[in-house]
Design a protein around this motif. Structure first.
Motif, mmCIF file in Angstrom:
data_model
loop_
_atom_site.group_PDB
_atom_site.id
_atom_site.type_symbol
_atom_site.label_atom_id
_atom_site.label_comp_id
_atom_site.label_asym_id
_atom_site.label_seq_id
_atom_site.Cartn_x
_atom_site.Cartn_y
_atom_site.Cartn_z
ATOM 1 N N VAL A 37 0.567 -1.282 -0.185
ATOM 2 C CA VAL A 37 0.513 0.180 -0.102
ATOM 3 C C VAL A 37 0.918 1.161 -0.093
ATOM 4 O O VAL A 37 1.678 1.396 0.271
ATOM 5 N N LEU A 38 0.249 2.095 -0.423
ATOM 6 C CA LEU A 38 1.039 3.849 -0.267
ATOM 7 C C LEU A 38 1.214 3.854 1.329
ATOM 8 O O LEU A 38 0.486 4.010 1.970
ATOM 9 N N PRO A 39 2.211 4.599 1.716
ATOM 10 C CA PRO A 39 2.423 5.777 3.029
ATOM 11 C C PRO A 39 0.862 5.946 3.559
ATOM 12 O O PRO A 39 0.123 6.473 2.705
ATOM 13 N N THR A 40 1.313 5.310 4.930
ATOM 14 C CA THR A 40 0.114 6.999 5.588
ATOM 15 C C THR A 40 -0.016 8.377 4.884
ATOM 16 O O THR A 40 0.852 8.268 4.991
ATOM 17 N N GLY A 41 -1.952 8.626 5.118
ATOM 18 C CA GLY A 41 -1.943 10.039 4.374
ATOM 19 C C GLY A 41 -1.614 10.211 3.034
ATOM 20 O O GLY A 41 -2.200 11.084 2.660
ATOM 21 N N LYS A 42 -1.204 9.151 1.752
ATOM 22 C CA LYS A 42 -1.279 9.487 0.929
ATOM 23 C C LYS A 42 -2.713 9.500 0.411
ATOM 24 O O LYS A 42 -3.237 8.237 0.340
ATOM 25 N N ARG A 43 -3.607 10.109 0.097
ATOM 26 C CA ARG A 43 -5.304 10.695 -0.101
ATOM 27 C C ARG A 43 -4.689 10.135 -1.695
ATOM 28 O O ARG A 43 -5.148 11.007 -2.559
ATOM 29 N N ALA A 44 -3.952 8.943 -2.412
ATOM 30 C CA ALA A 44 -4.385 8.464 -4.019
ATOM 31 C C ALA A 44 -4.578 6.806 -3.821
ATOM 32 O O ALA A 44 -3.952 6.400 -3.091
ATOM 33 N N ILE A 45 -4.627 6.577 -5.368
ATOM 34 C CA ILE A 45 -4.584 5.011 -5.973
ATOM 35 C C ILE A 45 -4.107 5.164 -6.526
ATOM 36 O O ILE A 45 -3.599 6.472 -7.396
ATOM 37 N N ALA A 46 -2.735 4.394 -6.502
ATOM 38 C CA ALA A 46 -1.806 3.493 -7.386
ATOM 39 C C ALA A 46 -2.018 2.841 -8.418
ATOM 40 O O ALA A 46 -2.513 1.492 -7.912
ATOM 41 N N LEU A 47 -2.397 3.147 -9.788
ATOM 42 C CA LEU A 47 -2.778 2.359 -10.643
ATOM 43 C C LEU A 47 -2.051 1.505 -11.392
ATOM 44 O O LEU A 47 -0.766 2.530 -11.224
ATOM 45 N N SER A 77 -4.607 2.650 -1.889
ATOM 46 C CA SER A 77 -4.595 1.095 -2.080
ATOM 47 C C SER A 77 -3.399 1.234 -3.884
ATOM 48 O O SER A 77 -2.941 2.019 -4.239
ATOM 49 N N ILE A 78 -2.629 0.196 -4.608
ATOM 50 C CA ILE A 78 -2.500 -0.400 -5.187
ATOM 51 C C ILE A 78 -2.988 -0.957 -5.841
ATOM 52 O O ILE A 78 -3.145 -2.545 -5.481
ATOM 53 N N VAL A 79 -3.614 -1.159 -7.033
ATOM 54 C CA VAL A 79 -4.256 -1.733 -8.260
ATOM 55 C C VAL A 79 -3.267 -2.614 -9.140
ATOM 56 O O VAL A 79 -2.317 -1.780 -9.613
ATOM 57 N N THR A 128 -7.582 10.459 -5.849
ATOM 58 C CA THR A 128 -6.804 10.933 -7.290
ATOM 59 C C THR A 128 -5.926 9.638 -7.492
ATOM 60 O O THR A 128 -6.240 8.373 -6.947
ATOM 61 N N PHE A 129 -5.167 9.298 -9.040
ATOM 62 C CA PHE A 129 -4.630 8.351 -9.582
ATOM 63 C C PHE A 129 -2.264 9.226 -9.088
ATOM 64 O O PHE A 129 -2.443 10.520 -9.580
ATOM 65 N N VAL A 130 -2.290 8.384 -8.695
ATOM 66 C CA VAL A 130 -0.526 9.221 -8.973
ATOM 67 C C VAL A 130 0.438 7.623 -9.302
ATOM 68 O O VAL A 130 -0.082 6.230 -9.101
ATOM 69 N N ARG A 131 1.785 8.129 -10.126
ATOM 70 C CA ARG A 131 2.423 6.994 -10.600
ATOM 71 C C ARG A 131 3.316 6.698 -8.896
ATOM 72 O O ARG A 131 3.323 7.138 -7.739
ATOM 73 N N LEU A 132 3.891 5.383 -8.979
ATOM 74 C CA LEU A 132 4.162 4.989 -7.733
ATOM 75 C C LEU A 132 6.184 6.221 -6.999
ATOM 76 O O LEU A 132 5.406 6.021 -5.678
ATOM 77 N N SER A 133 6.164 6.500 -8.012
ATOM 78 C CA SER A 133 7.173 7.349 -7.380
ATOM 79 C C SER A 133 6.850 8.443 -6.934
ATOM 80 O O SER A 133 7.683 9.635 -6.618
ATOM 81 N N ASP A 134 5.865 8.988 -7.647
ATOM 82 C CA ASP A 134 5.198 10.153 -7.002
ATOM 83 C C ASP A 134 4.686 10.015 -5.108
ATOM 84 O O ASP A 134 4.254 11.202 -3.977
ATOM 85 N N ALA A 135 4.712 8.718 -5.016
ATOM 86 C CA ALA A 135 3.854 8.812 -3.255
ATOM 87 C C ALA A 135 4.911 7.604 -2.638
ATOM 88 O O ALA A 135 4.947 7.848 -1.524
ATOM 89 N N LEU A 136 5.988 7.096 -2.963
ATOM 90 C CA LEU A 136 6.658 6.258 -2.259
ATOM 91 C C LEU A 136 8.786 7.143 -3.009
ATOM 92 O O LEU A 136 8.610 7.354 -3.872
ATOM 93 N N ALA A 137 8.959 7.292 -1.402
ATOM 94 C CA ALA A 137 10.007 8.151 -1.455
ATOM 95 C C ALA A 137 11.094 6.982 -2.389
ATOM 96 O O ALA A 137 11.278 5.547 -2.049
#
Length: 296
Positions: free
Chosen positions: A90-100, A257-259, A287-296
């Motif tokens: 899953v994306l880090p806590t607090g990330k209000r987005a979904i990763a497709l 979520s990571i879908v 909203t949607f993000v790439r993984l790199s937008d949410a994971l350091a």
């Protein structure tokens, strides 16, 4: 492990990630062979023209094959499946987005390209992370360059021969896993080298064939300076779901979520399910993000 996570994994046990395995039927009714057979990767072609990852360019892996064999050759795995220390679900806590995320697995029966799916994401400006196997890249070189040049997408590592990542030869969904530490290294580093040559920078994320791994193999991914990314929502059941099933599964995603879906089976229900699920999620404020937008 939470009860919800345990229930999810139990449900997945009966649903092979067939988008990367086969056999599956084409629209004509013919059955394609399984895509687990090894294929030697070809030499990289000219680098893609898109903006590369912000990671520094590298011409060699962080550690050598011999170093990995010496480090883990006698290690005994304790886990097998979708869970292992360091694996991201899953994306880090607090990330209000979904990763497709979309896998493209390559090999016989698995080298198709779902143009309808990608065109829809572009039309709606929905970012995504694309996990590409070496064999799929070899079969779709021009499409690869188009995807790599599109800033809406980022390219991730889906392995060299599309193997479950095991140091002891364990299998998943009938696909033989890597047999030892050396083969784990080759599965990660082979496609890592290909992508580094094509993109000008190494990929940041890795997902094994079928998403299965053991804990020792997961540590090797980390040593090669990639992050093993699994999933929390099985969006298309390995490209076996109907459009309605894809819609139901994907719309169940919530922030963080990571879908996981597939982009290599245009004959399946993935594109039609995504084209109804994404507008529903957008309409409800997601909203949607790439993984790199949410994971350091």
């Amino acid at each position: 492990m939470t009860p919800r996570r345990r229930a999810l994994l139990a449900a997945l046990a009966g649903s092979a990630l067939a988008g990367c395995s086969g056999p599956r039927k084409s629209t004509s009714g013919a059955t394609s062979p399984a895509s687990g057979s090894p294929t030697a990767p070809t030499a990289p072609t000219a680098p893609a023209t898109g903006t590369p990852s912000s990671r520094p360019s590298a011409t060699a892996p962080a550690v050598t094959r011999a170093e990995i064999v010496a480090r883990y050759g006698h290690a005994v795995p304790r886990t097998w499946g979708f869970e292992a220390p360091g694996v991201v679900h899953v994306l880090p806590t607090g990330k209000r987005a979904i990763a497709l995320t979309f896998d493209a697995c390559g090999g016989p029966g698995g080298s198709g390209y779902d143009r309808t799916l990608i065109d829809f994401l572009r039309e709606r400006k929905v970012p995504a992370t694309l996990f590409l196997n070496s064999r799929w890249i070899d079969a779709n070189p021009s499409v690869f360059h188009q995807l790599a040049a599109d800033p809406l997408f980022e390219i991730a590592n889906h392995g060299t021969r599309h193997r479950p990542l095991s140091v002891s030869g364990r299998s998943a969904y009938g696909i033989p896993g890597t047999r030892n530490v050396a083969e784990v290294y080759d599965e990660i580093a082979g496609n890592q080298a290909k992508l580094t040559g094509l993109l000008g920078a190494p990929p940041r994320f890795f997902r094994s064939g079928t998403a299965y791994c053991d804990d020792v193999a997961a540590r090797i991914v980390t040593d090669l300076e990639e992050r093993f990314v699994s999933f929390s929502v099985n969006g298309d059941g390995g490209a076996t779901f109907t459009p309605e099933q894809v819609h139901t599964s994907v719309t169940s995603a919530h922030d963080g979520s990571i879908v996981l879906c597939h982009m290599n089976h245009p004959e399946g229900g993935t594109a039609r399910g995504i084209t109804t699920a994404v507008p529903r999620l957008l309409a409800t404020g997601h909203t949607f993000v790439r993984l790199s937008d949410a994971l350091a």
